[in-house]
Design a protein around this motif. Structure first.
Motif, PDB file in Angstrom:
ATOM      1  N   SER C  53      46.769  38.813  36.340  1.00  0.00           N
ATOM      2  CA  SER C  53      47.157  37.691  35.541  1.00  0.00           C
ATOM      3  C   SER C  53      46.074  36.634  35.183  1.00  0.00           C
ATOM      4  CB  SER C  53      48.313  36.771  35.434  1.00  0.00           C
ATOM      5  OG  SER C  53      48.305  36.095  37.036  1.00  0.00           O
ATOM      6  N   GLY C  54      46.132  35.157  34.778  1.00  0.00           N
ATOM      7  CA  GLY C  54      45.282  34.516  34.449  1.00  0.00           C
ATOM      8  C   GLY C  54      45.847  33.191  35.171  1.00  0.00           C
ATOM      9  N   ILE C  55      45.602  32.028  34.458  1.00  0.00           N
ATOM     10  CA  ILE C  55      46.536  30.604  35.031  1.00  0.00           C
ATOM     11  C   ILE C  55      47.844  30.568  33.438  1.00  0.00           C
ATOM     12  CG2 ILE C  55      46.572  28.366  35.836  1.00  0.00           C
ATOM     13  CD1 ILE C  55      45.316  30.262  37.856  1.00  0.00           C
ATOM     14  N   GLY C  56      48.443  29.853  34.923  1.00  0.00           N
ATOM     15  CA  GLY C  56      49.779  28.966  33.788  1.00  0.00           C
ATOM     16  C   GLY C  56      50.689  29.907  34.313  1.00  0.00           C
ATOM     17  N   CYS C  57      52.483  29.054  33.739  1.00  0.00           N
ATOM     18  CA  CYS C  57      53.199  29.718  34.500  1.00  0.00           C
ATOM     19  C   CYS C  57      53.780  31.153  34.506  1.00  0.00           C
ATOM     20  CB  CYS C  57      54.142  29.130  33.374  1.00  0.00           C
ATOM     21  SG  CYS C  57      54.275  27.351  33.497  1.00  0.00           S
ATOM     22  N   SER C  58      53.171  31.256  33.080  1.00  0.00           N
ATOM     23  CA  SER C  58      53.587  33.145  33.098  1.00  0.00           C
ATOM     24  C   SER C  58      53.017  33.742  34.016  1.00  0.00           C
ATOM     25  CB  SER C  58      53.467  32.696  31.481  1.00  0.00           C
ATOM     26  OG  SER C  58      52.638  32.668  31.163  1.00  0.00           O
ATOM     27  N   SER C  59      51.650  32.657  33.928  1.00  0.00           N
ATOM     28  CA  SER C  59      50.899  33.682  35.002  1.00  0.00           C
ATOM     29  C   SER C  59      51.090  34.135  36.532  1.00  0.00           C
ATOM     30  CB  SER C  59      49.191  32.920  34.913  1.00  0.00           C
ATOM     31  OG  SER C  59      48.568  33.577  33.197  1.00  0.00           O
ATOM     32  N   ARG C  60      52.152  33.167  36.909  1.00  0.00           N
ATOM     33  CA  ARG C  60      52.308  33.134  38.147  1.00  0.00           C
ATOM     34  C   ARG C  60      53.284  34.603  38.719  1.00  0.00           C
ATOM     35  NH1 ARG C  60      52.012  28.699  41.637  1.00  0.00           N
ATOM     36  NH2 ARG C  60      51.860  26.945  40.923  1.00  0.00           N
ATOM     37  N   ILE C  61      53.813  35.649  37.797  1.00  0.00           N
ATOM     38  CA  ILE C  61      53.867  36.470  37.652  1.00  0.00           C
ATOM     39  C   ILE C  61      53.445  37.143  38.710  1.00  0.00           C
ATOM     40  CG2 ILE C  61      54.914  38.966  36.160  1.00  0.00           C
ATOM     41  CD1 ILE C  61      56.545  37.985  35.070  1.00  0.00           C
ATOM     42  N   GLY C  69      48.903  42.851  43.323  1.00  0.00           N
ATOM     43  CA  GLY C  69      48.905  40.957  41.894  1.00  0.00           C
ATOM     44  C   GLY C  69      46.787  40.997  41.934  1.00  0.00           C
ATOM     45  N   PHE C  70      46.774  40.550  40.894  1.00  0.00           N
ATOM     46  CA  PHE C  70      45.219  39.715  41.097  1.00  0.00           C
ATOM     47  C   PHE C  70      45.708  38.706  40.399  1.00  0.00           C
ATOM     48  CE2 PHE C  70      40.995  40.522  42.303  1.00  0.00           C
ATOM     49  CZ  PHE C  70      41.385  38.420  41.691  1.00  0.00           C
ATOM     50  N   HIS C  71      45.595  37.278  40.628  1.00  0.00           N
ATOM     51  CA  HIS C  71      45.868  35.707  40.056  1.00  0.00           C
ATOM     52  C   HIS C  71      44.602  35.699  39.483  1.00  0.00           C
ATOM     53  CE1 HIS C  71      48.545  31.826  40.133  1.00  0.00           C
ATOM     54  NE2 HIS C  71      48.635  31.893  38.985  1.00  0.00           N
ATOM     55  N   GLY C  72      44.092  35.889  38.546  1.00  0.00           N
ATOM     56  CA  GLY C  72      42.699  34.973  38.383  1.00  0.00           C
ATOM     57  C   GLY C  72      42.327  33.379  37.517  1.00  0.00           C
ATOM     58  N   VAL C  73      41.266  33.695  37.672  1.00  0.00           N
ATOM     59  CA  VAL C  73      41.394  32.501  36.858  1.00  0.00           C
ATOM     60  C   VAL C  73      41.822  32.546  35.122  1.00  0.00           C
ATOM     61  CG1 VAL C  73      39.465  31.717  38.354  1.00  0.00           C
ATOM     62  CG2 VAL C  73      38.238  32.640  36.556  1.00  0.00           C
ATOM     63  N   HIS C  74      41.643  31.288  34.570  1.00  0.00           N
ATOM     64  CA  HIS C  74      42.571  31.010  33.461  1.00  0.00           C
ATOM     65  C   HIS C  74      41.377  32.231  32.468  1.00  0.00           C
ATOM     66  CE1 HIS C  74      45.062  28.713  30.537  1.00  0.00           C
ATOM     67  NE2 HIS C  74      44.079  28.772  29.950  1.00  0.00           N
ATOM     68  N   GLY C  75      42.345  32.876  31.699  1.00  0.00           N
ATOM     69  CA  GLY C  75      41.841  33.618  30.198  1.00  0.00           C
ATOM     70  C   GLY C  75      41.340  34.737  30.602  1.00  0.00           C
ATOM     71  N   ARG C  76      40.282  35.739  32.158  1.00  0.00           N
ATOM     72  CA  ARG C  76      40.281  36.315  32.268  1.00  0.00           C
ATOM     73  C   ARG C  76      41.520  37.435  33.138  1.00  0.00           C
ATOM     74  NH1 ARG C  76      37.355  33.733  29.193  1.00  0.00           N
ATOM     75  NH2 ARG C  76      36.894  31.230  29.597  1.00  0.00           N
ATOM     76  N   ALA C  77      42.539  36.958  32.771  1.00  0.00           N
ATOM     77  CA  ALA C  77      43.212  38.685  33.595  1.00  0.00           C
ATOM     78  C   ALA C  77      42.881  39.856  33.047  1.00  0.00           C
ATOM     79  CB  ALA C  77      44.786  38.511  33.227  1.00  0.00           C
ATOM     80  N   LEU C  78      42.453  40.146  31.346  1.00  0.00           N
ATOM     81  CA  LEU C  78      42.210  41.294  31.283  1.00  0.00           C
ATOM     82  C   LEU C  78      40.782  42.149  31.069  1.00  0.00           C
ATOM     83  CD1 LEU C  78      42.604  40.625  27.319  1.00  0.00           C
ATOM     84  CD2 LEU C  78      44.204  42.489  28.899  1.00  0.00           C
ATOM     85  N   PRO C  79      39.860  41.431  31.789  1.00  0.00           N
ATOM     86  CA  PRO C  79      38.534  41.991  32.226  1.00  0.00           C
ATOM     87  C   PRO C  79      38.641  42.162  33.736  1.00  0.00           C
ATOM     88  CG  PRO C  79      38.063  39.677  30.804  1.00  0.00           C
ATOM     89  CD  PRO C  79      39.453  39.499  31.076  1.00  0.00           C
ATOM     90  N   ILE C  80      39.375  41.591  34.562  1.00  0.00           N
ATOM     91  CA  ILE C  80      39.790  41.662  35.545  1.00  0.00           C
ATOM     92  C   ILE C  80      40.855  43.030  35.528  1.00  0.00           C
ATOM     93  CG2 ILE C  80      41.206  41.930  37.598  1.00  0.00           C
ATOM     94  CD1 ILE C  80      40.193  38.637  37.728  1.00  0.00           C
ATOM     95  N   ALA C  81      41.761  42.843  34.606  1.00  0.00           N
ATOM     96  CA  ALA C  81      42.346  44.256  34.471  1.00  0.00           C
ATOM     97  C   ALA C  81      41.674  45.597  34.187  1.00  0.00           C
ATOM     98  CB  ALA C  81      43.477  44.238  33.665  1.00  0.00           C
ATOM     99  N   THR C  82      40.537  45.321  33.372  1.00  0.00           N
ATOM    100  CA  THR C  82      40.066  45.759  33.212  1.00  0.00           C
ATOM    101  C   THR C  82      38.906  47.013  34.458  1.00  0.00           C
ATOM    102  OG1 THR C  82      39.585  45.376  30.868  1.00  0.00           O
ATOM    103  CG2 THR C  82      38.119  46.974  30.931  1.00  0.00           C
ATOM    104  N   GLY C  83      38.796  46.699  34.994  1.00  0.00           N
ATOM    105  CA  GLY C  83      37.800  46.752  36.093  1.00  0.00           C
ATOM    106  C   GLY C  83      38.645  47.272  36.600  1.00  0.00           C
TER     107      GLY C  83
END
Ligand SMILES: Cc1ncc(C[n+]2csc(CCOP(=O)(O)OP(=O)(O)O)c2C)c(N)n1
Ligand SMILES: Cc1ncc(C[n+]2csc(CCOP(=O)(O)OP(=O)(O)O)c2C)c(N)n1
Ligand code: SF4
Ligand code: SF4
Ligand SMILES: [Mg+2]
Ligand SMILES: [Mg+2]
Lengths: 576, 177, 277, 576, 277
Positions: C53-61, C69-83
């Motif tokens: 996930s990124g950052i936000g209430c929803s991103s706390r999952i 799990g990976f709680h990354g930085v705001h907006g960048r969940a997809l690239p982390i998931a891609t790698g």
């Protein structure tokens, strides 16, 4: 002043779009090096993608060379169009010989002003007479003859390069080379390159960018994410082809925000990972690098520096990304910064960088630059070293897994996805030992300590710097400037000036004890770097105790520093 | 929320037992979640109410298990007791929770669940053909009626004027992230 | 149902011991429940699932699950998931994000992840607001919502994430409502099972900054028709629906992207050959 | 040790979600300040958006205060749930009084351990008896009585706040306040706040974030682009409402890459422009800031610092973005960094920042932090100052327009779109005087010189730093820590220790002459800052000549430094 | 045509004295010509036009015109143009970019600028390649193009910028071919004149890295039907066309976004009132 120790010849091919001077330079480098010499080739081009003016600048030598010389011995102009723009990049003198065709325009001002001896090479007439001869091949032949190399030296190189164009092209090229050689006299050059000594080691022709790719793979890198940018793209391209060969992969990203985060994901998943970029791309990566620090995910980020600020000069070298590499992250974000010092050193340093990243589970920035990144050099095969990334992995996990445990070593065992019982959430928020977000001062400070300590405890060994000499005058320098500094100092030594050189390969964390030892007994310090803002000097002040007497020699890019610049600084020092 | 169309079809006694059991299991899960939420948000009083409710549903679940005898309702439950687009009837509606909710509001939430469950079993009584199953359904209807009545009593005891959730909150939300 | 007995997982096997800190009433509790139920149904052990996930209430999952799990930085969940997915194709990788994280700052990765079509599932908890930072408009916010950052409203048309997903190449597109836990669970199972990039938009009310969204539960309804495999038809349907059609709306059949790995690989010394003089 | 000079009372309201302690704190601040006192209010909350535990920490004083005191005099607990997590933030002692209801749980360990005197406040019983009374209003009344303030003091504040809820709410609230006051005795507190002296100036109640917004608008800002982030959002929200009132506008951006580039576009078009963010957002802006440097477009970027690295602790303060602010750009990218030192100083510094940006056509970074940004303070109305952005504009253009002319002042006149003859292309590439891309060394270096010189030539005047005292011991500090330092030093002075304070408001460019003068005669230097990596200390070393004897007192966030911490450092210094 | 005689501008009035450094044969020369011709037709003086770009061969256009220009950083032309237009709504603002600059690194701004619908014109010179950095694939590159960075091709489906533009709310969508200077010129005039965000995709061959694109001139053809104002229909048409349909494909009628300015504004001291005790 004699050319002591390094015996080399410098020459340049000049010409405008389509003249093929760059390939000519490459062929000559290959020819000379296949015949036992060492060498360095850089190129300078206009802003055009295709068809601009171009210069191939070569230095051939009997031992490895890491910088250009102070003066060109030979200039071969296929034409003079727009040649004036190379004036500053091409120091000439009365001992310089220029080969050119009077029919292809007047000799430019900067060449005439230098008192260069101009020798005619009737390219137009020769190609008119032999339509299948290409002017650049004639120029190659002429250069070979003037340098005293047999024209046959280029045969293998030519066959290699034109192999897929058919026999006719090879025959014509060899004939043109022969024609060019015969068109000039062999004795015109005042300097002469002695025959190479047979070297025991295998020799390579490689660019700094390729060398970084190779070093990284040697160090264990198996994943890369890429967004192209000049002058770093060749690293990515080399990795694209070669990672696949060793069971790895490269993914092209939509931007640098994606590429940095992709490698964080890849490394979290277990693969030692890398990306390469230049200043503008690095700017976009700093948030990700901070995340890698906080979540303790090892990554290697290569910055091949070019002229800045902003888009700056994409095709020219400068050492001005030092600040952002050292300090560009928000918050207290310990990370490692290393910088190779030559094309050859790129192999070692990239390998070491990968090793350090994995050993400390930390982002490592490697600062290369356009000069060494895009230079092609003939070097001795870099030694095999034992630095291969070994990450502490959590395997048989019993009980509660603490990814960021505070009991035990500061580098904590990392569970890889798939490992039962190792499930944790990596997080950029301040967190507890288990990785759970926490804003408690105790957790925050404990983890800040852990991340700082794992770096400070690490023994970086002797590779932290290149140390040379023992005089009371010392030069502190870094990166690709080191080559020119070492040569400048060798020149000064012939004048009896003994100068010490300290060139840290490890920039962060600073090594105060090692530096203090290296500086022991130094009375005068000269800091030499290629940035307008004296970034290296400021960095040194911030982290080290420097002698009282410090002089800073800093110049912005894009012109490279040369041994003579250093020599003059040293002798000026003495005169003052 | 639960919708007739979503409801699992019940034709045998073991189906009904499994569904009834699953309803309780879902309810327990939901009350535990609510209890946890209230603990996280420092509403200890309500956390206790939800824990009590969970405990009560636990007793029901145990009863059904006892009634089921050899039928493995725990295994069958998740397979048979699925409401397609909605929720099992007794499961509390998480979305009507608020960290400042009162005991009466919590009980209303429970009441809504009991009423849905009652309606479901009444429907089963009407539709199921297997006589044994119908008998059990009737029994369950009776039980749910009692629960509904109990909820009403409790609500009367604790009722206070309803607050408009979120509006009367003296504390502004705090930004994070 | 396959013949082999799957290890029987319960939703609770996928829940961590960390208590969520969402506001009671928040739709994200439902989504967490649906995800853990879906994972139990999928029957892989928790360690073979990664949630990014990124950052936000929803991103706390992620931390609320018992998966990697990976709680990354705001907006960048997809690239982390891609790698992650490229390196570990054996893992089930799910991205959990919000309308701010996924569509505003993360919009570019959204476009390109759809296009790249790796076998990932992206779940967006859309509450038409930035919950975590106290109620600023997101790309899906209605134009007239009065907020402190945009007094009187943004005046901007909300964008339609499902159409964007389709237009940029997602291979599976669905809409769910957090409150419908059963349906959401089965959509997630479907999304994870479907090859390639699956996009699940979940309407997940923010009770704190959008109390009006409590009415969503009466507005949602099942999509009147089955999923199509024609992206143009799907796009037309979505562009003209009322925004509350629930279900799988598009099920494509593009081959998922699989990066070329060189297998176990050659000896490193082979790489050196090109440099030898 | 006496509380000399500053006579203040510190208190905290504690409670969990729904208890309304933050609003109680705000009401008390307003009440006290409407009655002539000064004060500071900060809050601490759990990680929940809503319903978490919360504390409102107040300090009321007879003169302006910029930091919290060493000890709370009064603690009012509406309940004790989760209060333990405030243990570190809430220094207590035997002189502290705690008001609480024994029915709402046991007194937490940290309160008992401190030897606090507990006094009962039967909140449950009182609300049971008076259902329309809210516990926080009772608490407010009790606090007023204990502090010795008339309960009527809160009337105006309550009427103001609950005006739109109707008369009944106001009546009930006032009754609860009265009830609370009557439930406690007035003489229990050992300390007492004297009646305020009538102040000549108007007084304001304002937060640091609002103050930055106001200062920027005073300085001329008329355009903002916004991407929300804690703890900077309030600046953007204030600007959204208020820019519209003065003929300006704010646009919400899709991300920080957009917001920084939007303000570059807005400023290029002629409007003094600003954005505000925190560390993660700043990381995404550094590329844009470098562009503004290269293209010479004035912008103001505010960073309200929070705990780092990465997402860190979004709701807590730290001074750890100093590095990125100073050095975070690639290439040599001169820019200005300023930092306000208190809520009140935020008005001045933001105004000055706008002025500096416009005067030098350069990006200015303003470093605030969560502590002062989100603190509410009652202050004297900040003075009107003459710093209003005046950009050099090219108007009647005859002949070839040279945007980056090298003849004449280094700050060159900027043509705004629409001006005939002024058309030029702003560029992040190295460029000539006209802005045309150029990779020539001469152009590159000339423009690097121009950009560096316009900053070095500028006279920043006395505002560069706050200077205080003249002892041989000096403290160097910056930002919001300055408040605690000044108070700590005042304490030390009562012990006869004379300490000098130097707190630069201007961090970049460094002011070596001014600093040398400020440090004249200093024998010992103490550097005090709130970063784990001692970033300020490293910065000082890099840019200034420091005395030999330097001690660094650096601690990471999230706990604020307090006067007593400073005092102890100073007295330890003496003892050593 | 209005009754007052407009000052007669020639295309050359909009050309600067800087010689382009593109490869001879590059499609961008045609685009430059079309832009200057269109501006001459539009009849506003050069100083009332601003051209904003990012980085790439295509992004070099601003300095080749005689208008106000901004050659920003890679991918960020749209935000710069947004700030400029908000502050100076009287200026004609045109963004000139490439498929890498506009769709890859700049993809998020593309989405949100379409949605924001300011009165801007975005012209993308799409050559399905990163020209400036020597031939790496862009989001519109064919999956099988062999490049040094992607040996054997990307394997990714190229994305369809026109559909994305439509889906995210552009108010005018057109496709042109650089070589058809007359048509391109009139499309640009139309795009600039149309209120709101206008998107013009220009197929502009890169002769150096995509010599195969020389065949484009034989492949392009006029769109068979007139522009529609129904985005769903337009999307369907574009999703099913051959990619070489030229012309205006969509002409919307959404109101352009105009940020709320407070007019000349109040006295600053009024702002202070809220702080007074
Ligand atoms: C680079 C960066 N910019 C801004 C923020 C602040 N921020 C945190 S969460 C968030 C918005 C989240 O919105 P959404 O994804 O819709 O999540 P929700 O809270 O609504 O579930 C923002 C702007 C940040 N953490 N990092
Ligand atoms: C942040 C950043 N990343 C990468 C680059 C390198 N770069 C310059 S232009 C370009 C691609 C341009 O492609 P496109 O927009 O299609 O333009 P074309 O040259 O094809 O016209 C790239 C990757 C850069 N300048 N800045
Ligand atoms: S603020 Fe909204 S989105 Fe965030 S937890 Fe609360 S209800 Fe959910
Ligand atoms: S490389 Fe391609 S896009 Fe760039 S100028 Fe040459 S032909 Fe045009
Ligand atoms: Mg949201
Ligand atoms: Mg392109």
């Amino acid at each position: 002043m004699q050319l002591a120790e390094i015996s080399s010849v410098s020459l340049a091919f000049l010409g405008s779009g389509g003249a093929g001077v760059i390939s000519t330079g490459e062929l000559l480098l290959e020819a000379a090096c296949k015949n036992g010499w060492y060498g360095l080739l850089t190129r300078s081009v206009g802003p055009q993608i295709r068809g601009g003016e171009a210069a191939a600048m070569l230095r051939l030598a009997t031992q490895p060379v890491d910088c250009h010389a102070d003066r060109f011995d030979l200039l071969v102009a296929v034409d003079w169009l727009n040649a004036q723009r190379f004036a500053l990049e091409m120091p000439l003198g009365p001992r310089t010989i220029a080969l050119c065709d009077p029919e292809s325009g007047a000799v430019p001002e900067f060449v005439r002003a230098a008192g260069v001896r101009v020798i005619e090479l009737p390219l137009k007439a020769m190609t008119a007479a032999n339509p299948e001869w290409r002017p650049n091949m004639i120029a190659l032949g002429a250069a070979l003859r003037v340098l005293g190399l047999p024209e046959d030296a280029a045969r293998a190189a030519i066959e290699n390069r034109f192999g897929d164009k058919g026999a006719a092209v090879i025959v014509a090229s060899l004939a043109a080379v022969k024609g060019g050689a015969d068109a000039v006299e062999s004795g015109v050059l005042p300097a002469r390159l002695p025959a190479p000594a047979a070297s025991g080691t295998a020799r390579w022709r490689i660019s700094g960018n390729q060398a970084v790719g190779l070093g990284a793979v040697r160090g264990g890198v198996r994943f890369a994410a890429a967004y192209p940018i000049t002058p770093a793209t060749e690293i990515l391209e080399w990795l694209a082809l070669n990672l696949a060969k060793v069971g790895g992969a490269l993914v092209q990203a939509e931007d640098e925000l994606a590429s940095i985060n992709m490698i964080i994901g890849g490394s979290y998943a277990g693969a030692p990972s890398i990306t390469a970029t230049s200043g503008p791309g690095l700017s976009l990566m700093v948030e990700g690098i901070g995340l890698a620090t906080a979540a303790e995910v090892p990554i290697v980020v290569v910055d091949v520096m070019r002229g800045g600020p902003s888009t700056g000069i994409p095709t020219k070298s400068e050492q001005s990304d030092l600040n952002i590499a050292l300090y560009g992250m928000h918050g207290d974000a310990p990370h490692i910064v290393v910088a190779p010092q030559s094309v050859s050193d790129c192999v070692f340093t990239a390998q070491w960088a990968t090793y350090l990243a994995e050993a400390m589970q930390i982002p490592v920035l490697l600062l290369s630059d356009q000069f060494m990144g895009q230079a092609h050099a003939a070097i001795d095969r870099p030694a095999d070293v034992a630095f291969v990334g070994q990450r502490r992995i959590a395997r048989d996990i019993a009980g509660t897994y603490r990814r960021y445990s505070l009991n035990g070593p500061n580098v904590t065992a990392m569970a890889l996805p798939g490992t039962p019982g190792g499930q944790y959430t990596a997080d950029g928020l301040s967190h507890s030992e288990r990785g759970t977000p926490s804003s408690a001062a105790s957790d925050h400070r404990a983890q800040l300590d852990k991340r700082a300590n794992k770096v400070h405890e690490f023994d970086f060994g002797d590779h932290w710097a290149t140390l040379h000499g023992s005089g009371e005058i010392a030069v502190l320098t870094w990166g690709s400037v080191t080559g020119a500094v070492l040569e400048g100092i060798a020149l000064a030594r012939t004048d009896g000036i003994d100068v010490r050189v300290i060139a840290p390969r490890l920039l962060l964390p600073a090594q105060p004890e090692r530096m203090a030892a290296a500086l022991g007994g130094v009375r005068e310090l000269i800091v030499i770097e290629q940035s307008h803002g004296a970034q290296f000097y400021r960095y040194l002040r911030a982290h080290y105790h420097l002698p009282r007497n410090v002089r800073v020699v800093n110049s912005a890019g894009p012109l490279p520093l040369r041994p003579g610049d250093i020599y003059r600084e040293l002798t000026a020092e003495r005169a003052a | 929320m639960s919708d007739k169309a979503d409801a699992p079809s019940v034709s045998t006694l073991s189906d009904l037992l499994a569904v009834a059991y699953q309803i309780e299991v879902d309810a327990i899960e939901r009350y535990k979640m609510l209890a946890e939420q209230m603990e996280t948000h420092n509403n200890v009083e309500l956390a206790a109410v939800f824990r009590d409710l969970a405990r009560a549903e636990g007793i029901h679940a145990a009863e059904i298990r006892r009634l089921a005898g050899d039928v493995d309702v725990a295994a069958l439950g998740p397979e048979v007791g699925q409401w397609m687009t909605g929720d099992s009837p007794e499961a509390a509606d998480l979305s009507s929770a608020h960290y400042m909710m009162s005991r009466a509001e919590a009980l209303r939430m429970a009441l809504a669940g009991e009423e849905r469950a009652l309606a479901f079993f009444e429907e089963v009584v009407k539709s199921v053909e297997d006589p044994e199953a119908r008998e059990l359904a009737k029994q369950l209807v009776e039980e749910e009626r009692e629960h509904v009545e109990l909820c009403h009593q409790l609500i009367r005891r604790h009722d206070k004027p309803l607050r408009r959730l979120g509006v009367e909150d003296p504390d502004a939300p705090e930004p994070q992230g | 149902m396959s013949a082999e007995p799957k290890p029987a997982y319960k939703a609770s096997d996928f829940k961590s011991d960390i208590a969520p800190i969402w506001c009671p009433g928040c739709g994200d509790y439902h989504v967490l429940l649906s995800i853990t139920r879906a994972l139990a149904q999928l029957g892989k052990p928790p360690e073979q699932v990664a949630i990014v996930s990124g950052i936000g209430c929803s991103s706390r999952i992620p931390a609320y699950t018992n998966c990697y799990g990976f709680h990354g930085v705001h907006g960048r969940a997809l690239p982390i998931a891609t790698g992650l997915k490229v390196i570990r194709p054996d893992q089930t990788v799910i991205v959990t994000t919000g309308d701010g994280d996924g569509y505003s700052i993360g919009g570019n990765h959204f476009l390109h992840a759809c296009r790249r079509n790796l076998d990932l599932t992206m779940i967006v908890m859309d509450n038409h607001i930035y919950g975590m930072t106290k109620g600023q408009p997101s790309p899906t916010t209605e134009p007239d919502l009065d907020t402190a950052l945009t007094p009187g409203g943004t005046g901007l048309r909300p964008f339609n994430p499902l159409v964007i997903a389709l237009a940029s190449g997602a291979n599976f597109v669905a809409r769910a409502f957090a409150g419908n836990i059963g349906q959401t669970t089965s959509i997630i199972v479907d999304a994870v099972t479907h090859p390639g990039f699956s996009f699940v938009e979940i309407l997940s009310p923010c009770v704190t900054f959008r109390p009006d969204q409590r009415s969503w539960k009466t507005q949602v309804h099942p999509a009147p028709v089955d999923a199509t495999d024609d992206p143009a038809r799907a796009a037309r349907r979505i562009m003209t629906d009322d925004g509350f059609n629930l279900g799988v709306l598009y099920r494509g059949n593009r081959q998922p992207y699989t990066p070329k790995f060189g297998g176990s690989g050659c000896d490193l010394s082979e790489l050196e050959r090109e440099f030898e003089l």
